[in-house]
Design an enzyme around this catalytic site. Sequence first.
Site, short mmCIF file in Angstrom:
data_model
loop_
_atom_site.label_atom_id
_atom_site.label_comp_id
_atom_site.label_asym_id
_atom_site.label_seq_id
_atom_site.Cartn_x
_atom_site.Cartn_y
_atom_site.Cartn_z
N CYS A 97 1.11 -1.19 0.03
CA CYS A 97 -0.10 0.09 0.06
C CYS A 97 0.77 1.24 0.12
O CYS A 97 1.20 1.64 1.09
CB CYS A 97 -0.83 -0.07 1.25
SG CYS A 97 -2.24 -1.36 1.18
N PRO A 111 1.70 7.91 -0.59
CA PRO A 111 2.36 8.62 -1.88
C PRO A 111 3.76 8.11 -2.16
O PRO A 111 4.51 8.96 -2.81
CB PRO A 111 2.17 10.04 -1.42
CG PRO A 111 1.97 10.04 0.04
CD PRO A 111 1.57 8.72 0.55
N ASP A 137 -0.88 0.09 -5.42
CA ASP A 137 -1.88 0.94 -4.50
C ASP A 137 -3.22 1.02 -5.33
O ASP A 137 -2.94 0.97 -6.46
CB ASP A 137 -1.30 2.62 -4.15
CG ASP A 137 -2.17 3.08 -3.02
OD1 ASP A 137 -1.62 3.27 -1.93
OD2 ASP A 137 -3.66 3.41 -2.98
N CYS A 147 -0.51 3.36 11.22
CA CYS A 147 -0.31 4.62 11.86
C CYS A 147 -1.29 4.85 12.90
O CYS A 147 -2.00 5.73 13.06
CB CYS A 147 -0.22 6.01 10.99
SG CYS A 147 -1.39 6.33 10.13
C1 LIG Z 1 -1.04 4.38 5.21
S1 LIG Z 1 -1.17 4.66 3.53
C2 LIG Z 1 0.23 4.38 2.71
C3 LIG Z 1 1.48 5.34 2.95
C4 LIG Z 1 2.49 4.85 2.25
N1 LIG Z 1 3.20 3.52 2.61
C5 LIG Z 1 3.66 5.78 2.14
O1 LIG Z 1 4.51 5.51 3.11
O2 LIG Z 1 3.83 6.85 1.51
C6 LIG Z 1 -2.18 3.44 2.97
C7 LIG Z 1 -2.64 3.23 1.46
O3 LIG Z 1 -3.49 2.17 1.23
C8 LIG Z 1 -4.15 2.28 0.11
N2 LIG Z 1 -5.21 1.23 -0.05
C9 LIG Z 1 -6.25 0.86 0.76
N3 LIG Z 1 -6.65 -0.15 0.37
C10 LIG Z 1 -6.22 -0.91 -0.35
C11 LIG Z 1 -6.07 -2.04 -1.37
N4 LIG Z 1 -7.28 -2.84 -0.94
N5 LIG Z 1 -5.42 -2.17 -2.14
C12 LIG Z 1 -4.32 -1.27 -2.41
N6 LIG Z 1 -4.01 -0.20 -1.67
C13 LIG Z 1 -4.93 0.02 -0.86
C14 LIG Z 1 -4.56 3.66 0.12
O4 LIG Z 1 -5.01 4.16 -1.14
C15 LIG Z 1 -3.52 4.30 0.93
O5 LIG Z 1 -2.50 4.88 -0.13
#
Ligand SMILES: C[S@@+](CC[C@H](N)C(=O)[O-])C[C@H]1O[C@@H](n2cnc3c(N)ncnc32)[C@H](O)[C@@H]1O
Length: 439
Positions: free
Chosen positions: A260, A263, A284, A382
């Site tokens: 995931c 950004p 993502d 987080c």
């Molecule tokens: C906590 S953020 C990730 C932050 C990122 N790892 C960083 O350090 O910049 C969680 C991410 O999970 C993505 N997400 C949520 N459900 C998902 C899914 N079923 N498959 C892929 N991505 C998913 C969201 O779009 C979001 O960008």
Amino acid sequence: MNKSNNKGTLRALTAQVLYAVLEQGQSLRDCLPKFQDQVEEKDRAWMQEMVFGVLRNVPLLQYWLRQLLNKPLKGRQKIVEHLLMLGFYQIAYSRVPAHAAVSESVDATQALGSHALKGLVNGVLRNFIRENEQDDVPEQPHIKVGLPKWLYKKLSGYYSDSFDSLLEGMKTRPPLWLRVNRQQTSRDEYLDTLKTQGFLDAISVSTLPTHPDAIILERSTNIRSLPGYDQGWFSVQDGAAQLAAQYLQAEDGERILDACCAPGGKTSHILELSPNIQSCLALDNDQYRLQRVDENLKRLKLKASVKCADVSTPESWWDGTPFDRILLDAPCSATGVIRRHPDILWLRKGSDIEALVTLQKQILEGLWTTLKSGGTLLYATCSVLPDENDDQIRAFLATHADASIVPLEPDRPENTYGRQILPNESGMDGFYYAKLLKS
Ligand SMILES: C[S@@+](CC[C@H](N)C(=O)[O-])C[C@H]1O[C@@H](n2cnc3c(N)ncnc32)[C@H](O)[C@@H]1O
């Protein structure tokens, strides 16, 4: 309302931010910059300070509103309630003189087009001052501490001994963490650059032995004004998030999955720390957020294979070759980053948590099938809620005989699985990490 110095405009726009978050469910990330663009540069920090302050005290401000307003305002007039809460906040908590808070709020009522309510705003705020309403703090504990009831219940239950320090951490103004791109420069070199260009005269900085790439600035600054932003010498990334790539420990020749990724903060750190991995697949399911991953990788001069996919269904994106290491930075309640995003307090609902826990479980189970034997999966959130953290991992271990814990810290407390970082621990955001080994 145009960018101008019209009397009351700043308060009227600030009330609109509060309305957008509290009535329309918009995130501050989306709406605050749009409203800040409409005010003078010098007023932007004030707008943010007021919005953050009100959002951290919503239950008490609403209580005062109920005491002083005969009946709730409806429809187009509702925004005036937000203007009043902003007025109470200025009088009770800020350095704005009380008379200025009143007269500017009356002007703002006009700027909002609610001329007919000018008298009401004037009267309510004057009563607030006259009756020393700010001393009236009800006994309900969630009102006192500024949390929604559901979150108060959960946190005070889980963190009974350390609840006060948890709250303190959730309200502390966070420092600005930079992560130096070691593929472009080094932390020492970058510190020298900051020094010679005079930045350290204005802002004091520190470093920590636990974070080899980090520079911690005591307060926020315009990062684009710092040397080397466009050249990709550094990124902005909280210290807790900087532990992900360190804990993942990607090695030369390995196939890495960042599940995931958007950004792309952790993707880029993995690539900076481990330039000789075989491949990094960054997934993502949010196409819009994935554009930010591409931009970040380009600026930092790094390469990964970036794809839009739902990671919980590997059959839709996996080529069948197992990964050596997986980072799952799971979608979560974000209760560890409330100090940066106080809108989370009101945008999240108690009922969201169960759905998030189910989604995290689905994603974990799906990804486990793509990990090779002997490989490791680093689970991160987080969040400060055990439901999404240690409880999630405990349940996973109970149903996966081929999974075991790799300790992240030598002195892991008994009956815990991962590392729970509380907000403001060593200046970091609240975060959770657990590392699983597949036998
Ligand atoms: C906590 S953020 C990730 C932050 C990122 N790892 C960083 O350090 O910049 C969680 C991410 O999970 C993505 N997400 C949520 N459900 C998902 C899914 N079923 N498959 C892929 N991505 C998913 C969201 O779009 C979001 O960008």
